[in-house]
Motif scaffolding. Structure first.
Motif: not given
Length: 283
Positions: A237-250
């Motif tokens: 989650y932390q890895s993807l959040q940096k690239k895609l943002g919270k909404v998409i990653v959730s």
């Protein structure tokens, strides 16, 4: 090389060192093995063992061989589910061996625990005795991996299951030396070892095991403990959040294929000496 201490003496030393207190707890090497056994029984690791062996809804009392039982934490866990456990180890120690496991037999109320002193290479049981052979961090201690696994196969019933967990894997002899040189307890008493993945699988096949399922370091919580499944998912989650943002990653984080791909990536990147693998197979 001549070592100064027995395994029990080495463990006593490690317990006396404050800097190793967390390691002692994580390895279930508590002075009170009942405390350790209860913690293992309620662990995410044992919950996964129950799932893999399909024990959750089993009403049948199974005969389980806990090979290399140590202080009996897994024997206690299986017996607490109501199964008939035979705990095998060559060490009679009251602290880290059969003496400790025997004490647990008196506090189990559902199933049972009996103890037998033996080496894996010469098991004193008739053919086709057990429904399950379970070995936690035991295969790499066999003096003869091929003979020990052949004995495991011999004492299993047809279609019986072997689950061998948290086995040390190395790529070559250089990694083996590095692993042993950096293993705390090995420096004191010896007794540690590791094999290549190819050697483990070859020995399992030679012992007539089939449907061999291999779990890489991050395929399963059994191997990556003490990091939990939630910890691994949190890293993703932390890895993807940096690239895609919270909404998409959730949204993405709920897709199993994404987590599976991430786990495969972590396992491929994991090449340190002594990395942990597990094996589940049928006789």
């Amino acid at each position: 090389m001549k070592y100064k201490y027995t395994y029990e003496e080495s463990l006593h030393w490690m317990r006396s060192q404050p800097e190793h207190s967390e390691l002692v707890e994580l390895c279930y090497l508590d002075t009170d093995n009942l405390v350790a056994a209860k913690r293992f029984t309620s662990s995410e690791e044992f919950a996964e063992i129950i799932r893999l062996l399909k024990l959750k809804n089993s009403s049948k009392q199974l005969k389980i061989l806990d090979l290399g039982c140590g202080s009996g934490i897994a024997s206690y866990a299986f017996a607490s589910l109501g199964h008939e456990v035979t705990a095998v180890d060559p060490d009679q120690s009251e602290d880290v061996g059969l003496g400790a496991t025997s004490r647990l037999s008196y506090v189990v109320h559902n199933g049972s625990i009996s103890t037998v002193e033996a080496f894996a290479e010469n098991l004193p049981f008739a053919d086709s005795t057990f429904d399950i052979v379970y070995a936690r961090q035991a295969l790499h201690h066999f003096s003869d991996l091929y003979k020990g696994l052949s004995e495991c196969s011999r004492v299993l019933k047809a279609n019986g299951l072997l689950l061998a967990t948290r086995e040390h894997v190395i790529s070559d002899e250089n990694q083996l030396k590095e692993f042993l040189d950096n293993h705390i307890l090995h420096q004191l008493h010896g007794g540690e070892n590791a094999h290549t993945l190819k050697n483990y699988i070859s020995a399992l096949q030679h012992a007539s095991f089939r449907n061999i399922k291999t779990f890489a370091p991050f395929d399963n919580v059994i191997n990556h403990f003490p990091e939990s499944n939630a910890d691994v998912k949190g890293r993703l989650y932390q890895s993807l959040q940096k690239k895609l943002g919270k909404v998409i990653v959730s949204i993405l984080i709920k897709l199993p294929p994404l987590e599976n791909y991430y786990r495969q990536h972590l396992s491929r990147s994991c090449n340190f000496p002594g990395r942990l693998y597990s094996f589940l197979c049928l006789k």
